[in-house]
Motif scaffolding. Structure first.
Motif, PDB file in Angstrom:
ATOM      1  N   ALA A   1      -0.839   4.155   4.535  1.00  0.00           N
ATOM      2  CA  ALA A   1      -1.956   3.220   4.384  1.00  0.00           C
ATOM      3  C   ALA A   1      -2.246   2.446   5.661  1.00  0.00           C
ATOM      4  O   ALA A   1      -3.340   1.898   5.824  1.00  0.00           O
ATOM      5  CB  ALA A   1      -1.675   2.243   3.244  1.00  0.00           C
TER       6      ALA A   1
ATOM      7  N   VAL B   1      -3.810  -5.729   0.510  1.00  0.00           N
ATOM      8  CA  VAL B   1      -3.602  -4.359   0.058  1.00  0.00           C
ATOM      9  C   VAL B   1      -4.335  -3.426   1.010  1.00  0.00           C
ATOM     10  O   VAL B   1      -5.547  -3.570   1.222  1.00  0.00           O
ATOM     11  CB  VAL B   1      -4.123  -4.151  -1.387  1.00  0.00           C
TER      12      VAL B   1
ATOM     13  N   GLY C   1       0.834  -1.186   0.000  1.00  0.00           N
ATOM     14  CA  GLY C   1       0.000   0.000   0.000  1.00  0.00           C
ATOM     15  C   GLY C   1       0.868   1.235   0.000  1.00  0.00           C
ATOM     16  O   GLY C   1       2.084   1.166   0.207  1.00  0.00           O
ATOM     17  N   ALA C   2       0.266   2.380  -0.227  1.00  0.00           N
ATOM     18  CA  ALA C   2       0.987   3.643  -0.280  1.00  0.00           C
ATOM     19  C   ALA C   2       1.420   4.075   1.117  1.00  0.00           C
ATOM     20  O   ALA C   2       1.011   3.496   2.133  1.00  0.00           O
ATOM     21  CB  ALA C   2       0.099   4.717  -0.916  1.00  0.00           C
TER      22      ALA C   2
ATOM     23  N   ALA D   1      -2.403   0.431  -9.846  1.00  0.00           N
ATOM     24  CA  ALA D   1      -2.108   1.264  -8.684  1.00  0.00           C
ATOM     25  C   ALA D   1      -0.681   1.104  -8.162  1.00  0.00           C
ATOM     26  O   ALA D   1      -0.081   2.083  -7.683  1.00  0.00           O
ATOM     27  CB  ALA D   1      -3.100   0.964  -7.554  1.00  0.00           C
ATOM     28  N   TYR D   2      -0.123  -0.124  -8.257  1.00  0.00           N
ATOM     29  CA  TYR D   2       1.133  -0.387  -7.557  1.00  0.00           C
ATOM     30  C   TYR D   2       2.241  -0.974  -8.437  1.00  0.00           C
ATOM     31  O   TYR D   2       3.388  -1.020  -8.004  1.00  0.00           O
ATOM     32  CB  TYR D   2       0.888  -1.357  -6.384  1.00  0.00           C
TER      33      TYR D   2
ATOM     34  N   GLU E   1      -5.378   0.522   2.101  1.00  0.00           N
ATOM     35  CA  GLU E   1      -5.564   1.912   1.689  1.00  0.00           C
ATOM     36  C   GLU E   1      -6.230   2.662   2.831  1.00  0.00           C
ATOM     37  O   GLU E   1      -7.279   2.237   3.330  1.00  0.00           O
ATOM     38  CB  GLU E   1      -6.432   2.007   0.425  1.00  0.00           C
ATOM     39  N   THR E   2      -5.594   3.732   3.262  1.00  0.00           N
ATOM     40  CA  THR E   2      -6.101   4.599   4.341  1.00  0.00           C
ATOM     41  C   THR E   2      -6.672   3.801   5.514  1.00  0.00           C
ATOM     42  O   THR E   2      -7.785   4.045   5.979  1.00  0.00           O
ATOM     43  CB  THR E   2      -7.155   5.601   3.814  1.00  0.00           C
TER      44      THR E   2
ATOM     45  N   GLN F   1       7.074  -1.438   0.107  1.00  0.00           N
ATOM     46  CA  GLN F   1       6.553  -0.583  -0.961  1.00  0.00           C
ATOM     47  C   GLN F   1       6.910  -1.114  -2.344  1.00  0.00           C
ATOM     48  O   GLN F   1       6.271  -0.743  -3.328  1.00  0.00           O
ATOM     49  CB  GLN F   1       7.078   0.845  -0.795  1.00  0.00           C
TER      50      GLN F   1
END
Length: 234
Positions: A38, A206, A34-35, A230-231, A208-209, A192
């Motif tokens: 996340a 995965v 995830g970013a 996305a990744y 996200e937030t 990452q």
């Protein structure tokens, strides 16, 4: 098995983990991708007892470890190599490794595991009397992983082990992760470099937030169009 159920974590007013649930089967490599922000590292820190959850449970081998302090969690067989390596720069490589075994009293076992770490990372053997702060970034990462292994864990959690490393060293790190797993350790990997992480993972989540938005085998997510876009660079 390590199991998280409906875990909520806050940093002040920030809701960092929003009810995540995941399973880490014994003997497998499970990765979280995830970013930034996340919730990946927060998940590892919650498992380690470094941050406390507002709601939810963490169990390991059917034992509730949610409220245990970090030392008890390490003694119970779960250890983390943190993001940023966090070695002791003014201590030698060997001293850093011995500190990883702080919770143990079996001297023969400690020496045996030190030799195992040296076999995994031959450069650590060559530099065992060298101060940690004089090592290259890649060598410090090896030392951080080796120090974690010195606690004789059953579960090894690695937080961004490839961060800041040259591509050839990244390849080495992921090969070592596979070797550690093949030698009986369960691995939880936060990374990452999604492509490399999914290539070695038996299962992946995965984030996200602060929420899990996708899960599946590493191969399934490597071929999932949403993950690719996305990744994995589209």
């Amino acid at each position: 098995m390590l199991k998280i159920s409906d875990l909520h974590v806050y940093y002040g007013g920030i809701h960092a983990l929003k009810g995540i649930s995941l399973d880490v089967p014994t003997g497998k490599i499970v990765t979280l991708i995830g970013a930034n922000g996340a919730g990946k590292s927060s998940t590892l820190r919650a498992i380690s007892g470094l941050i406390k959850n507002k709601k939810g449970t963490i169990t390991y081998n059917d034992r509730d470890i949610t409220t245990l302090d970090p030392v008890e969690i390490v003694k119970g067989g779960i250890v983390m190599a943190p993001e940023g390596r966090r070695i002791f720069p003014h201590l030698s490589v060997a001293e850093n490794l011995y500190l990883g075994a702080f919770s143990r009293s079996d001297k023969d076992g400690i020496e045996r595991d030190k030799e195992w770490v040296f076999d995994l990372f031959p450069r650590m053997r060559e530099r065992q009397n060298q101060k940690g702060g004089t090592l290259s970034g890649g060598e410090q990462q090896m030392l951080a992983v080796g120090r974690a292994l010195m606690s004789a864990p059953d579960v090894v959690m690695l937080d961004e082990p490839s961060l800041g490393l040259a591509p050839l060293l990244v390849k080495d790190v992921f090969e070592i992760i596979k070797v550690i797993n093949a030698q009986g350790k369960t691995v939880v990997l936060v990374e990452q470099n999604a492509f490399a992480a999914l290539k070695v993972a038996h299962y992946a989540y995965v984030l996200e937030t602060g929420a899990i938005v996708l899960q599946g085998t590493g191969e399934e997510l490597l071929n999932d169009e949403r993950v690719i876009q996305a990744y994995l660079g589209g």
